[in-house]
Scaffold this motif. Sequence first.
Motif, PDB file in Angstrom:
ATOM      1  N   TYR A   1      54.983  28.282  38.150  1.00 52.38           N
ATOM      2  CA  TYR A   1      53.547  28.053  38.001  1.00 52.38           C
ATOM      3  C   TYR A   1      53.148  28.222  36.539  1.00 52.38           C
ATOM      4  O   TYR A   1      53.331  29.274  35.948  1.00 52.38           O
TER       5      TYR A   1
ATOM      6  N   LYS B   1      45.478  33.165  47.901  1.00 52.62           N
ATOM      7  CA  LYS B   1      46.147  32.115  47.132  1.00 52.62           C
ATOM      8  C   LYS B   1      46.347  32.506  45.672  1.00 52.62           C
ATOM      9  O   LYS B   1      47.411  32.274  45.097  1.00 52.62           O
ATOM     10  N   GLU B   2      45.331  33.107  45.058  1.00 48.17           N
ATOM     11  CA  GLU B   2      45.437  33.456  43.640  1.00 48.17           C
ATOM     12  C   GLU B   2      46.590  34.422  43.404  1.00 48.17           C
ATOM     13  O   GLU B   2      47.357  34.273  42.449  1.00 48.17           O
ATOM     14  N   LEU B   3      46.749  35.405  44.286  1.00 47.54           N
ATOM     15  CA  LEU B   3      47.849  36.359  44.163  1.00 47.54           C
ATOM     16  C   LEU B   3      49.190  35.654  44.357  1.00 47.54           C
ATOM     17  O   LEU B   3      50.161  35.943  43.650  1.00 47.54           O
ATOM     18  N   TYR B   4      49.241  34.737  45.308  1.00 42.52           N
ATOM     19  CA  TYR B   4      50.456  33.968  45.559  1.00 42.52           C
ATOM     20  C   TYR B   4      50.832  33.143  44.327  1.00 42.52           C
ATOM     21  O   TYR B   4      51.990  33.134  43.900  1.00 42.52           O
ATOM     22  N   MET B   5      49.843  32.476  43.744  1.00 43.04           N
ATOM     23  CA  MET B   5      50.112  31.626  42.579  1.00 43.04           C
ATOM     24  C   MET B   5      50.611  32.446  41.394  1.00 43.04           C
ATOM     25  O   MET B   5      51.466  31.995  40.626  1.00 43.04           O
ATOM     26  N   MET B   6      50.095  33.651  41.244  1.00 42.50           N
ATOM     27  CA  MET B   6      50.537  34.515  40.146  1.00 42.50           C
ATOM     28  C   MET B   6      52.013  34.883  40.274  1.00 42.50           C
ATOM     29  O   MET B   6      52.692  35.127  39.273  1.00 42.50           O
TER      30      MET B   6
ATOM     31  N   ASP C   1      49.645  23.244  41.406  1.00 38.34           N
ATOM     32  CA  ASP C   1      48.882  23.813  42.512  1.00 38.34           C
ATOM     33  C   ASP C   1      49.720  23.769  43.789  1.00 38.34           C
ATOM     34  O   ASP C   1      50.727  23.057  43.863  1.00 38.34           O
TER      35      ASP C   1
ATOM     36  N   SER D   1      40.711  35.334  49.881  1.00 37.61           N
ATOM     37  CA  SER D   1      41.734  34.341  49.571  1.00 37.61           C
ATOM     38  C   SER D   1      42.949  35.026  48.948  1.00 37.61           C
ATOM     39  O   SER D   1      42.815  35.794  48.000  1.00 37.61           O
TER      40      SER D   1
ATOM     41  N   LYS E   1      47.974  29.010  54.395  1.00 36.47           N
ATOM     42  CA  LYS E   1      47.439  30.347  54.110  1.00 36.47           C
ATOM     43  C   LYS E   1      48.331  31.426  54.714  1.00 36.47           C
ATOM     44  O   LYS E   1      48.436  32.532  54.175  1.00 36.47           O
TER      45      LYS E   1
END
Length: 229
Positions: free
Chosen positions: A179, A169-174, A200, A167, A57
């Motif tokens: 991805y 994470k969603e922003l990071y994954m975008m 993921d 969280s 994180k």
Amino acid sequence: MELLSKSTPKPFTAISADFQTAGVGQIGSTWVSHPGENVLMSIIVYPDFINVLESFKLQFLASLTCVEVLTPYIDKNELFVKWPNDVLVNRKKIAGVLIRNIFMGSAIRSSVIGFGLNVNQMDFPGVENPVTSLKAVTGQDYDVPALRQQLLDKFRTLYDLLENGKSLKELYMMMLFGYEEPFSFYDLKDQSYKRGVINDVLGSGHLLVKVGGVVEKYDFKEIKFIMDA
């Protein structure tokens, strides 16, 4: 790390340098920087609200901090995060992060989060991978101390969100390169070239890549991205 071993600095204590003689990156990589041209800074925090098994994180936090600092100057469509710790502009590295944690039981007692952000440097001797800087991208000079302060401010804002249960994470994954989009890489475990899609990123930091119909799991330095493919 030496300061932490001898005392308990206030949260968000930041130590910066105009020049470093032994800059390091992830797992033994080097970080090259000319005097006074880049942001070189480490921030001390005490994220005891993060479980050891979810320590990545902090990588979400650090990578997004760099993205937030760069967004006013660079088109966000040109910005990517390359797992685990690089920020890219048009597939060239502009920033890197190195995190060192001290654990206490199942929590993180303290963290030193180091940032290297290329600002005004135009040449990078001895660096094998493609590297760039803000000046190289935009053609303009920038105030390094001002950017250093912006980075600290963005970090504190995102850290507060993380501490309050948001969280990242969603922003990071975008922002993550590969991805839900095919990319080429070299699998260092079985020494072979492959093409897959990132599925993921786990809280532990492991990368899940779908190759064909199989999801494969990678630890740090088990996969090499091929950025010119």
